[in-house]
Design a protein around this motif. Structure first.
Motif, PDB file in Angstrom:
ATOM      1  N   GLY A 264       1.400  -7.314 -10.461  1.00  0.00           N
ATOM      2  CA  GLY A 264       0.337  -7.172  -9.480  1.00  0.00           C
ATOM      3  C   GLY A 264      -0.139  -8.509  -8.954  1.00  0.00           C
ATOM      4  O   GLY A 264       0.054  -9.549  -9.576  1.00  0.00           O
ATOM      5  N   VAL A 265      -0.777  -8.468  -7.782  1.00  0.00           N
ATOM      6  CA  VAL A 265      -1.341  -9.665  -7.169  1.00  0.00           C
ATOM      7  C   VAL A 265      -2.662  -9.284  -6.507  1.00  0.00           C
ATOM      8  O   VAL A 265      -2.805  -8.187  -5.960  1.00  0.00           O
ATOM      9  N   LEU A 266      -3.641 -10.190  -6.577  1.00  0.00           N
ATOM     10  CA  LEU A 266      -4.965  -9.957  -6.004  1.00  0.00           C
ATOM     11  C   LEU A 266      -5.083 -10.570  -4.615  1.00  0.00           C
ATOM     12  O   LEU A 266      -4.438 -11.576  -4.304  1.00  0.00           O
ATOM     13  N   SER A 267      -5.942  -9.973  -3.796  1.00  0.00           N
ATOM     14  CA  SER A 267      -6.329 -10.620  -2.544  1.00  0.00           C
ATOM     15  C   SER A 267      -7.230 -11.806  -2.880  1.00  0.00           C
ATOM     16  O   SER A 267      -7.779 -11.900  -3.982  1.00  0.00           O
ATOM     17  N   GLY A 268      -7.400 -12.716  -1.923  1.00  0.00           N
ATOM     18  CA  GLY A 268      -8.196 -13.908  -2.177  1.00  0.00           C
ATOM     19  C   GLY A 268      -9.633 -13.613  -2.556  1.00  0.00           C
ATOM     20  O   GLY A 268     -10.236 -14.336  -3.356  1.00  0.00           O
ATOM     21  N   ASP A 269     -10.200 -12.537  -1.993  1.00  0.00           N
ATOM     22  CA  ASP A 269     -11.583 -12.188  -2.322  1.00  0.00           C
ATOM     23  C   ASP A 269     -11.688 -11.333  -3.579  1.00  0.00           C
ATOM     24  O   ASP A 269     -12.788 -10.976  -4.005  1.00  0.00           O
ATOM     25  N   GLY A 270     -10.543 -10.993  -4.184  1.00  0.00           N
ATOM     26  CA  GLY A 270     -10.530 -10.262  -5.443  1.00  0.00           C
ATOM     27  C   GLY A 270     -10.844  -8.786  -5.338  1.00  0.00           C
ATOM     28  O   GLY A 270     -10.966  -8.104  -6.353  1.00  0.00           O
ATOM     29  N   ARG A 271     -10.947  -8.258  -4.124  1.00  0.00           N
ATOM     30  CA  ARG A 271     -11.355  -6.858  -3.958  1.00  0.00           C
ATOM     31  C   ARG A 271     -10.183  -5.889  -3.892  1.00  0.00           C
ATOM     32  O   ARG A 271     -10.370  -4.682  -4.061  1.00  0.00           O
ATOM     33  N   ARG A 272      -8.990  -6.408  -3.612  1.00  0.00           N
ATOM     34  CA  ARG A 272      -7.822  -5.536  -3.532  1.00  0.00           C
ATOM     35  C   ARG A 272      -6.717  -6.043  -4.457  1.00  0.00           C
ATOM     36  O   ARG A 272      -6.589  -7.247  -4.696  1.00  0.00           O
ATOM     37  N   LEU A 273      -5.938  -5.101  -4.936  1.00  0.00           N
ATOM     38  CA  LEU A 273      -4.870  -5.378  -5.888  1.00  0.00           C
ATOM     39  C   LEU A 273      -3.612  -4.652  -5.426  1.00  0.00           C
ATOM     40  O   LEU A 273      -3.631  -3.436  -5.225  1.00  0.00           O
ATOM     41  N   ALA A 274      -2.529  -5.397  -5.224  1.00  0.00           N
ATOM     42  CA  ALA A 274      -1.248  -4.788  -4.860  1.00  0.00           C
ATOM     43  C   ALA A 274      -0.377  -4.714  -6.105  1.00  0.00           C
ATOM     44  O   ALA A 274      -0.185  -5.718  -6.795  1.00  0.00           O
ATOM     45  N   LEU A 275       0.129  -3.524  -6.405  1.00  0.00           N
ATOM     46  CA  LEU A 275       1.007  -3.318  -7.552  1.00  0.00           C
ATOM     47  C   LEU A 275       2.414  -3.007  -7.064  1.00  0.00           C
ATOM     48  O   LEU A 275       2.603  -2.175  -6.174  1.00  0.00           O
ATOM     49  N   ALA A 276       3.391  -3.675  -7.664  1.00  0.00           N
ATOM     50  CA  ALA A 276       4.784  -3.491  -7.263  1.00  0.00           C
ATOM     51  C   ALA A 276       5.625  -3.046  -8.448  1.00  0.00           C
ATOM     52  O   ALA A 276       5.427  -3.503  -9.577  1.00  0.00           O
ATOM     53  N   LYS A 277       6.568  -2.151  -8.167  1.00  0.00           N
ATOM     54  CA  LYS A 277       7.540  -1.677  -9.157  1.00  0.00           C
ATOM     55  C   LYS A 277       8.937  -1.881  -8.574  1.00  0.00           C
ATOM     56  O   LYS A 277       9.539  -0.953  -8.032  1.00  0.00           O
ATOM     57  N   PRO A 278       9.481  -3.088  -8.655  1.00  0.00           N
ATOM     58  CA  PRO A 278      10.742  -3.389  -7.961  1.00  0.00           C
ATOM     59  C   PRO A 278      11.959  -2.653  -8.499  1.00  0.00           C
ATOM     60  O   PRO A 278      12.954  -2.508  -7.790  1.00  0.00           O
ATOM     61  N   TRP A 279      11.900  -2.180  -9.735  1.00  0.00           N
ATOM     62  CA  TRP A 279      13.059  -1.516 -10.336  1.00  0.00           C
ATOM     63  C   TRP A 279      12.943   0.008 -10.282  1.00  0.00           C
ATOM     64  O   TRP A 279      13.761   0.713 -10.872  1.00  0.00           O
ATOM     65  N   LEU A 280      11.961   0.519  -9.561  1.00  0.00           N
ATOM     66  CA  LEU A 280      11.723   1.961  -9.533  1.00  0.00           C
ATOM     67  C   LEU A 280      12.865   2.710  -8.849  1.00  0.00           C
ATOM     68  O   LEU A 280      13.326   2.330  -7.772  1.00  0.00           O
ATOM     69  N   ASP A 281      13.317   3.793  -9.489  1.00  0.00           N
ATOM     70  CA  ASP A 281      14.273   4.719  -8.872  1.00  0.00           C
ATOM     71  C   ASP A 281      13.480   5.832  -8.195  1.00  0.00           C
ATOM     72  O   ASP A 281      12.491   6.321  -8.749  1.00  0.00           O
ATOM     73  N   TYR A 282      13.923   6.234  -7.007  1.00  0.00           N
ATOM     74  CA  TYR A 282      13.196   7.279  -6.283  1.00  0.00           C
ATOM     75  C   TYR A 282      14.170   8.107  -5.461  1.00  0.00           C
ATOM     76  O   TYR A 282      14.990   7.561  -4.718  1.00  0.00           O
ATOM     77  N   GLN A 283      14.078   9.423  -5.633  1.00  0.00           N
ATOM     78  CA  GLN A 283      14.911  10.381  -4.908  1.00  0.00           C
ATOM     79  C   GLN A 283      16.395  10.027  -4.999  1.00  0.00           C
ATOM     80  O   GLN A 283      17.123  10.021  -4.006  1.00  0.00           O
TER      81      GLN A 283
ATOM     82  N   ASN B  27      16.732   1.433  -8.156  1.00  0.00           N
ATOM     83  CA  ASN B  27      16.125   0.130  -7.850  1.00  0.00           C
ATOM     84  C   ASN B  27      15.586   0.060  -6.426  1.00  0.00           C
ATOM     85  O   ASN B  27      15.654  -0.986  -5.768  1.00  0.00           O
ATOM     86  N   ARG B  28      15.053   1.165  -5.970  1.00  0.00           N
ATOM     87  CA  ARG B  28      14.515   1.198  -4.603  1.00  0.00           C
ATOM     88  C   ARG B  28      13.238   0.369  -4.509  1.00  0.00           C
ATOM     89  O   ARG B  28      13.057  -0.410  -3.589  1.00  0.00           O
ATOM     90  N   GLY B  29      12.350   0.562  -5.463  1.00  0.00           N
ATOM     91  CA  GLY B  29      11.108  -0.204  -5.506  1.00  0.00           C
ATOM     92  C   GLY B  29      10.011   0.372  -4.638  1.00  0.00           C
ATOM     93  O   GLY B  29      10.281   1.027  -3.625  1.00  0.00           O
ATOM     94  N   GLU B  30       8.758   0.120  -5.055  1.00  0.00           N
ATOM     95  CA  GLU B  30       7.622   0.569  -4.255  1.00  0.00           C
ATOM     96  C   GLU B  30       6.422  -0.341  -4.488  1.00  0.00           C
ATOM     97  O   GLU B  30       6.327  -1.041  -5.503  1.00  0.00           O
ATOM     98  N   VAL B  31       5.508  -0.328  -3.519  1.00  0.00           N
ATOM     99  CA  VAL B  31       4.268  -1.101  -3.591  1.00  0.00           C
ATOM    100  C   VAL B  31       3.109  -0.193  -3.202  1.00  0.00           C
ATOM    101  O   VAL B  31       3.193   0.545  -2.213  1.00  0.00           O
TER     102      VAL B  31
END
Length: 262
Positions: free
Chosen positions: A126-145, A149-153
């Motif tokens: 995960g990574v935070l925005s500069g103001d700390g109010r938002r958080l982006a979570l990534a799963k780069p190795w996620l399998d989907y449908q 290793n499709r990945g999602e954020v």
């Protein structure tokens, strides 16, 4: 657009810290074998010399052996809030990953919101925005449908916890905003991510896209539609194995309108 669901949050075997009653191991007591094998996080203040703030912040769950607590650490630029990623956490499956956000209060820390867990072999980060109010979570190795290793954020915002439409006193939780962003088969979408200062723009790297040339896609959040929409075309690597979008291979400006790519 598809509405994201919260990552699974299984109940740990031992109690974990909360925003209202954080518990951190003391560094003055005799360390156990688990303490010796646990990565630590040090928060420092700059000046004529570096001074440690508070005790070492140890991995909160001793049953999550070799979780990699501190594999990735990031400070929100304009705050005393920081995120700690444990890419090898096994709580939700092998190498599922776990992300925790902390606030600095003088010489101690408290967790902001709930712990976020990935699923098997996601290595969620995960990574935070500069103001700390938002958080982006990534799963780069996620399998989907059926696509490996499709990945999602998914991007989250820290809001007051709700119960039957009413705010819970002293409680906050990370709540998803907008649609789920996904890559294509074997893209490893989300290997590296960055948010603008206010969290309205997110840049996502797909290190294995197009025969590992890699690419970077930039999205902007539309409040009216509650949707992330891509800005411009994808930025692509020129040669096979360039792996554009790899960890720390690009950086975004404060306002999200300038991107430097390595």
């Amino acid at each position: 657009s598809e509405s994201p669901s919260l990552p699974s949050t299984p109940k740990p075997t031992l109690p974990t810290e909360s925003a209202t009653d954080p518990t951190f191991p003391s560094t003055t007591s005799e360390p156990t074998e688990e303490d010796r094998s646990t990565d630590v996080i040090r928060s420092c203040l700059g000046g004529d010399c570096w001074t440690q703030v508070g005790n070492d912040l140890l991995a909160p769950d001793p049953n999550d052996i070799d979780d990699g607590f501190g594999d990735l650490v990031q400070l929100a630029n304009g705050t005393s809030r920081f995120v700690v990623c444990a890419l090898q956490s096994n709580i939700s499956g092998k190498r599922s990953g776990a992300v925790r956000v902390y606030d600095v209060h003088g010489d101690h820390f408290s967790q902001a919101g709930q712990t976020m867990y990935g699923s098997t072999e996601d290595e969620m980060r995960g990574v935070l925005s500069g103001d700390g109010r938002r958080l982006a979570l990534a799963k780069p190795w996620l399998d989907y449908q059926g696509k490996s290793n499709r990945g999602e954020v998914i991007v989250y915002e820290l809001k007051d916890a709700q119960l039957r439409g009413r705010s819970l006193q002293g409680g906050q939780q990370w709540t998803s905003i907008g649609n789920i962003l996904r890559g294509e088969k074997r893209d490893r979408f989300g290997h590296h991510i960055q948010l603008s200062y206010n969290g309205s723009i997110v840049a996502v790297g797909s290190t294995a896209a197009d025969n590992k040339r890699g690419n970077i896609r930039v999205y902007e959040y539309n409040d009216n539609d509650n949707e992330w929409k891509q800005l411009g075309s994808s930025l692509k690597g020129e040669n096979i194995d360039d792996q554009v979008g790899f960890l720390e291979s690009f950086a975004m400006s404060h306002d999200g309108h300038t991107l430097a790519m390595g």
